[in-house]
Design an enzyme around this catalytic site. Structure first.
Site, mmCIF file in Angstrom:
data_model
loop_
_atom_site.group_PDB
_atom_site.id
_atom_site.type_symbol
_atom_site.label_atom_id
_atom_site.label_comp_id
_atom_site.label_asym_id
_atom_site.label_seq_id
_atom_site.Cartn_x
_atom_site.Cartn_y
_atom_site.Cartn_z
ATOM 1 N N LYS A 199 0.965 -1.288 -0.087
ATOM 2 C CA LYS A 199 0.103 0.063 -0.067
ATOM 3 C C LYS A 199 0.988 1.298 0.017
ATOM 4 O O LYS A 199 1.633 1.742 0.874
ATOM 5 C CB LYS A 199 -0.772 0.090 1.219
ATOM 6 C CG LYS A 199 -2.188 0.805 0.800
ATOM 7 C CD LYS A 199 -2.329 2.105 1.649
ATOM 8 C CE LYS A 199 -1.498 3.173 2.348
ATOM 9 N NZ LYS A 199 -1.773 4.299 1.497
ATOM 10 N N THR A 244 6.015 8.375 13.181
ATOM 11 C CA THR A 244 6.098 7.598 14.361
ATOM 12 C C THR A 244 4.850 7.587 14.860
ATOM 13 O O THR A 244 4.321 6.502 15.678
ATOM 14 C CB THR A 244 7.088 8.495 15.324
ATOM 15 O OG1 THR A 244 8.303 8.307 15.019
ATOM 16 C CG2 THR A 244 7.007 7.784 16.831
ATOM 17 N N VAL A 291 1.503 7.379 13.300
ATOM 18 C CA VAL A 291 1.098 6.183 12.636
ATOM 19 C C VAL A 291 1.699 4.941 13.103
ATOM 20 O O VAL A 291 0.935 3.886 13.084
ATOM 21 C CB VAL A 291 0.786 6.416 11.035
ATOM 22 C CG1 VAL A 291 0.228 5.297 10.491
ATOM 23 C CG2 VAL A 291 0.091 7.742 10.662
ATOM 24 N N GLY A 292 3.104 4.892 13.021
ATOM 25 C CA GLY A 292 3.742 3.605 13.699
ATOM 26 C C GLY A 292 2.997 3.010 14.927
ATOM 27 O O GLY A 292 2.967 1.866 15.083
ATOM 28 N N GLU A 331 10.051 1.565 10.299
ATOM 29 C CA GLU A 331 10.738 2.512 10.039
ATOM 30 C C GLU A 331 10.248 3.908 10.175
ATOM 31 O O GLU A 331 9.197 4.094 9.270
ATOM 32 C CB GLU A 331 11.266 2.415 8.514
ATOM 33 C CG GLU A 331 12.058 1.211 8.284
ATOM 34 C CD GLU A 331 13.370 1.000 8.610
ATOM 35 O OE1 GLU A 331 14.182 1.823 8.599
ATOM 36 O OE2 GLU A 331 13.931 -0.310 9.118
ATOM 37 N N CYS A 353 13.584 10.997 5.987
ATOM 38 C CA CYS A 353 13.840 10.463 7.315
ATOM 39 C C CYS A 353 15.099 10.678 8.103
ATOM 40 O O CYS A 353 15.046 10.673 9.112
ATOM 41 C CB CYS A 353 13.329 9.095 7.599
ATOM 42 S SG CYS A 353 14.229 7.879 6.470
ATOM 43 N N GLU A 404 10.154 16.696 14.558
ATOM 44 C CA GLU A 404 10.756 16.224 12.989
ATOM 45 C C GLU A 404 9.945 17.020 12.380
ATOM 46 O O GLU A 404 8.785 16.972 12.041
ATOM 47 C CB GLU A 404 10.396 14.858 12.921
ATOM 48 C CG GLU A 404 11.004 14.508 11.362
ATOM 49 C CD GLU A 404 10.310 13.073 10.970
ATOM 50 O OE1 GLU A 404 9.233 12.549 11.092
ATOM 51 O OE2 GLU A 404 10.970 12.295 10.296
#
Ligand code: NAP
Length: 503
Positions: A191, A246, A248-249, A267, A301, A399
């Site tokens: 996706k 991060t 959504v991680g 990642e 990143c 970030e």
């Protein structure tokens, strides 16, 4: 000629006359979709692609195709050499279609064409390294269990992998994973980000031409909120490799825990330090610092977004970085001379500009940049250097994912290391010093998954990628990357007559 093949013949210079229309890719072929999302080039403001808005039913069908392809062993059952053959043929086709793929990356992402071509070269190398890794994948044995028992450790493919990728390097991040997933013998459903799906879809056609069995590589397009979330929750996805923020991680971890405890590779984000000592080659380091934050408009990143510089040379060094930043060519990404192109989405553009405002409001001082660049169309931001940044400022901690560099000063090596580690992230870092003791001490004590000494963003797909702390779990690329997509099975073999329990 099929419509998809006709669409391939678009001119690869200038803008397309009409947007290229895609199906989604499943079970070795194109599939139609009822609804299409039109992607507007962020640099040019014209529609360039039409991408399927898939449904959760489409995702379920793709996962079922990947499951069938895994269970029938048409891929997992091949030798490493046969899998390598497919990956090498894919590398050859990529070489032939390099300019076309680079072109669609530019149109959907806004990155410069020369950079995009370089990224495709890296992708070709990923397939070649993946081919080598497919042949070399092996387990272990224990010949130390006594004469009556022998132990083998097998590496088996995890099964059906879900792969979710972001918009900043749509094809490069894809290719830092796909060949290694394939090398392991897994099948997959990908996706991509809704705004940059074209090249992920094109890869389906390339892999089929290279001889990949149907159902091994599938692509389901659509938004992260629907398709991404459903993939993370899917009970028949054995492993999910997620690359993105991060935030959504974290939601992906919850979804995996609440569904089938699928294995996760994550990642995530970074707030990466570049530590410059007074004994560095300051000209080199300044070039590295300007490159490290401006490459891909800072939407990397691994962008080096925190400059940590020796107080003795700080003013001189910041002036060198300013001079470098002011020479960077900001422009239309289809122009060969452009070094940084458009910001990929309006939302990201607004985020970057809001951080520049926050930095000013919090008392940091802009030495260069700090503004949108007006090129008549598209969103562009000039490389920006803030000085006088303190640890508590939002531009020091968050970030930003844009060309905004925050500068700090240090007096001792310990202080430099403490500043470098003062972040929840641990993705990448670099040190610039001609003193081997200093360079090694800093590279061993800074907590980051990738480290560069007197260079930045260097390396190849032989080396593993991944983060410490909140930058993620697991490693991608190289032999480490292939091993992530395997699980280990211990096989115990009794030799000779059993020593009976029941006498
Ligand atoms: P993002 O918003 O987290 O999106 C990443 C991917 O996740 C996209 O495909 C997105 O789909 C999808 N997604 C969104 N919501 C989801 C959900 N609820 N469940 C499952 N998937 C979902 O990140 P981004 O803005 O695209 O990318 C920037 C971030 O990625 C930065 O933090 C950057 O540091 C990180 N990144 C990390 C690496 C690394 O190797 N560590 C590499 C590149 C980028 P849609 O876009 O279609 O919504």
């Amino acid at each position: 000629m099929r419509k998809q093949d006709m669409d391939k013949r678009v001119t690869i210079s200038g803008l397309p006359e009409t947007p290229r229309e895609f199906g989604f890719w499943m079970d070795g072929g194109w599939q139609g979709a009822r609804t299409l999302y039109e992607r507007i080039s962020p640099a040019h403001g014209v529609p360039v692609t039409r991408i399927p808005v898939c449904t959760v039913d489409d995702l379920n069908a793709a996962v079922a195709a990947a499951r069938r392809a895994f269970e029938d062993r048409s891929w997992a059952g091949l030798s490493g050499a046969d899998r390598a053959g497919v990956l090498l043929r894919a590398a050859d086709i990529l070489r032939q279609r390099r300019d076309e793929i680079a072109y669609w990356e530019v149109l959907e992402n806004g990155k410069p064409i020369a950079q995009a071509r370089g990224e495709i070269d890296h992708c070709i190398a990923c397939f070649e390294v993946g081919a080598g890794a497919a042949r070399m994948l092996h387990g272990d044995s224990f010949n130390s269990l006594g004469d009556g028992l022998f132990g083998m450790v097998l590496r088996e493919p995890v099964g059906v992998v879900g792969l979710i990728t972001p918009w900043n390097f749509p094809f490069l991040i894809l290719c830092e994973r796909v060949p290694f997933i394939l090398a392991s013998g897994c099948t997959m459903v990908v996706k991509p980000s809704e705004v940059t799906s074209a090249t992920t879809l094109i890869l389906g056609e390339i892999l089929a031409e290279a001889g990949l069995p149907k159902g091994v590589y599938n692509v389901v397009t659509g938004s992260g909120r629907t398709i991404g979330q459903a993939m993370a929750e899917h009970p028949d996805v054995d492993m999910l490799s997620f690359t993105g923020s991060t935030g959504v991680g974290r939601s992906v971890v919850h979804a995996a825990a609440d569904s089938n405890f699928k294995k996760l590779g994550l990642e995530l984000g970074g707030k990466n330090p570049i530590v410059v000592f007074a004994d560095a080659d300051l000209e080199d380091a300044a070039d590295g610092a300007a490159f490290g934050i401006s490459f891909n408009t800072g939407q990397c990143c691994v962008s080096s977004s925190r400059l940590i510089v020796d107080r003795r040379v700080a003013d001189e060094f910041e002036a060198l970085v300013v001079a470098k930043m002011q020479k960077i060519v900001v422009g239309d990404p289809l122009d060969e001379a452009t070094q940084i192109g458009a910001i990929t989405t309006d939302a990201q553009n607004a985020t970057i500009l809001s951080y520049i405002e926050k930095g000013k409001a919090e008392g940091a001082k802009i030495l260069t940049g700090g503004a949108a660049a007006d090129l008549g169309r598209g969103s562009y931001i000039t490389p920006t250097l803030f000085t006088g940044v303190t640890r508590d400022m939002s531009i020091a901690r968050d970030e930003i994912f844009g060309p905004v560099l925050s500068s700090f000063r240090f007096d001792t090596t310990d202080e430099a290391i403490a500043l470098a580690n003062d972040t929840v992230y641990g993705l990448a870092a670099s040190v610039w010093s001609k003193n081997i003791d200093t360079a090694l001490t800093v590279s061993r004590r800074v907590r980051a998954g990738r480290f560069w000494v007197n260079c930045i963003m260097a390396g190849g797909p032989e080396m593993p990628l991944g983060g410490f702390k909140q930058s993620g779990w697991g490693r991608e690329a190289g032999t480490y990357g292939v091993e992530e997509y395997t699980q280990v099975k211990s096989v115990h073999v009794e030799i000779g007559k059993r020593n009976h329990w029941i006498k």
